[in-house]
Design a protein around this motif. Structure first.
Motif, mmCIF file in Angstrom:
data_model
loop_
_atom_site.group_PDB
_atom_site.id
_atom_site.type_symbol
_atom_site.label_atom_id
_atom_site.label_comp_id
_atom_site.label_asym_id
_atom_site.label_seq_id
_atom_site.Cartn_x
_atom_site.Cartn_y
_atom_site.Cartn_z
ATOM 1 N N HIS A 135 39.131 51.910 34.938
ATOM 2 C CA HIS A 135 39.279 50.516 35.383
ATOM 3 C C HIS A 135 40.360 49.797 34.567
ATOM 4 O O HIS A 135 40.246 48.597 34.302
ATOM 5 C CB HIS A 135 37.956 49.767 35.270
ATOM 6 N N TYR A 136 41.380 50.519 34.154
ATOM 7 C CA TYR A 136 42.482 49.977 33.366
ATOM 8 C C TYR A 136 42.010 49.422 32.018
ATOM 9 O O TYR A 136 42.639 48.534 31.451
ATOM 10 C CB TYR A 136 43.224 48.884 34.140
ATOM 11 N N ASP A 137 40.938 49.942 31.490
ATOM 12 C CA ASP A 137 40.366 49.460 30.235
ATOM 13 C C ASP A 137 40.589 50.516 29.151
ATOM 14 O O ASP A 137 40.011 51.608 29.218
ATOM 15 C CB ASP A 137 38.869 49.202 30.430
ATOM 16 N N SER A 183 41.921 53.882 38.392
ATOM 17 C CA SER A 183 41.315 53.194 39.534
ATOM 18 C C SER A 183 40.996 54.186 40.634
ATOM 19 O O SER A 183 41.776 55.111 40.901
ATOM 20 C CB SER A 183 42.266 52.122 40.078
ATOM 21 N N GLY A 200 40.485 45.818 38.398
ATOM 22 C CA GLY A 200 39.899 46.897 39.158
ATOM 23 C C GLY A 200 39.879 46.645 40.645
ATOM 24 O O GLY A 200 39.548 47.531 41.426
ATOM 25 N N GLU A 201 40.235 45.426 41.074
ATOM 26 C CA GLU A 201 40.175 45.106 42.490
ATOM 27 C C GLU A 201 41.365 45.706 43.237
ATOM 28 O O GLU A 201 42.405 45.991 42.676
ATOM 29 C CB GLU A 201 40.170 43.583 42.694
ATOM 30 N N ASN A 260 36.905 57.166 35.705
ATOM 31 C CA ASN A 260 37.657 55.978 36.121
ATOM 32 C C ASN A 260 37.630 54.962 34.978
ATOM 33 O O ASN A 260 36.567 54.476 34.594
ATOM 34 C CB ASN A 260 37.019 55.396 37.385
ATOM 35 N N HIS A 266 40.978 40.417 37.503
ATOM 36 C CA HIS A 266 40.118 41.595 37.594
ATOM 37 C C HIS A 266 40.968 42.759 38.054
ATOM 38 O O HIS A 266 41.235 42.923 39.241
ATOM 39 C CB HIS A 266 38.963 41.353 38.571
#
Length: 349
Positions: free
Chosen positions: A89-91, A59, A222-223, A87, A220
């Motif tokens: 995004h935790y994916d 992130s 990524g927030e 990045n 979500h």
């Protein structure tokens, strides 16, 4: 122009520490006069490696990783290395894609967040042919080197602090969708400390779904986590366990939200409710009462990760592949139930 061989000029530019100061000054003066700029593509073809360090984090929205990146950039600044940032995004799928893309550019080293890479990501990194440093966590089986701290130990340490301050009904709060292995480690440490003290109660574990700006629940990861996420969670915890007397929050924004809600409900902090956060970030500065948090060495992790990569690039033996930088409790008024700290006044602007 510098009156030295091409290979010596190359060393003065790329590894200035191995040549004399006089030679380095002559070479850099020639660089300036000639307006020389290296051709990175040609360099990669000639050396099989670029001067790029690939850095992959989950992130860019969270200050936690901006602190790590400050350390990374400060460490590479005096070197010829440059940072290539990704990045995820935790994916996990995005992490695999980024690793594959970075490795095609033949980086000098890779720095990746976490130790829970997918089998494919781990395999690619193991076969990368360059130093690999995992950060932010610890594992007994690093790909190459790991720099971080134990989240289990950190969670245990904070929970033990709350017990020592006289709290007995200690809740743990996290967000649905943010339970990665690091958060899971903190949760494990919390449970372990409570079980040892004979205080564990599963009803004290509370989660809250992610909330958007419009108040709708959504998932979500990524927030940015904000204090808003914690207020409803505290109300839920108080409904389920009205005798809860402390809350250990998975991060500092949650701790701020718990503090705001506690004040709104007229709860006395720290007497009726102790509150502790995690990371000891700048955002909790100025809270009243001041918030206890678990300090994590984020900047130091970024700095040390580059130092470890440089050591590997220079062929230094990897005698200590696991670097534990540790954590400490920043004890403040929000958990001072026994009155051990001086009375504090609200901070003025």
């Amino acid at each position: 122009m510098a009156h030295c061989s091409p290979i010596t000029a190359s060393r003065a530019i790329n590894t200035p520490g191995v040549v004399s100061a006089d030679l380095r000054e002559r070479v850099m003066a020639a660089v300036e006069r000639l307006g020389y700029r290296p051709n990175l593509n040609a360099r990669a073809l000639a050396s099989t490696r670029t001067h790029v360090v690939g850095v992959i984090v989950p992130s860019l929205a969270q200050h936690i990783f901006s602190d790590v990146l400050r350390g990374v950039y400060d460490a590479v600044q005096p070197t010829s290395l440059r940072v290539h940032l990704g990045n995820t995004h935790y994916d996990p799928a995005e992490e695999e894609r980024l690793i594959g893309e970075f490795l095609r550019h033949k980086p000098a080293a890779m720095i990746v967040s976490g130790v829970d890479q997918s089998p494919l990501a781990r395999s690619m990194l193991a076969d990368a042919g360059c130093p690999v440093v995992q950060i932010m966590d610890l594992t007994p089986d690093p790909i190459d080197r790991v720099v971080g701290f134990s989240h289990v130990e950190a969670g245990y340490k904070m929970t033990r602090h709350l017990i020592d301050q006289g709290y007995r009904r200690i809740g743990y709060m996290f967000l649905v969708g943010w339970m990665n292995t690091r958060s899971a480690g903190r949760l494990q440490g919390w449970q372990q400390a409570l079980e040892e003290a004979g205080l564990f109660d599963p009803s004290l574990l509370v989660t809250q779904a992610d909330l958007g700006q419009d108040g709708e629940q959504r998932h979500h990861r990524g927030e940015v986590v904000t204090p808003l996420h914690a207020r409803a969670a505290l109300r839920k915890l108080l409904d389920l366990s009205p005798k809860v007397d402390a809350v250990f929050c998975n991060n500092d924004p949650l701790a701020l939200g718990v503090l705001f809600e506690a004040i709104a409900q007229g709860l006395r902090v720290p007497e009726s409710l102790g509150i502790a956060g995690f990371n000891d970030s700048y955002m909790i500065m100025g809270a009243h009462p001041s918030l206890t948090s678990l300090r994590t060495p984020r900047y130091e992790i970024g700095l040390r990760a580059v130092e470890e990569a440089l050591a590997a690039m220079q062929g230094q033996p990897n005698s200590e592949p696991i670097v534990d930088l540790g954590t400490e409790v920043s004890f403040r008024k929000s958990t001072d139930r026994l009155g051990r700290l001086p009375v504090e006044e609200p901070a003025l602007g």
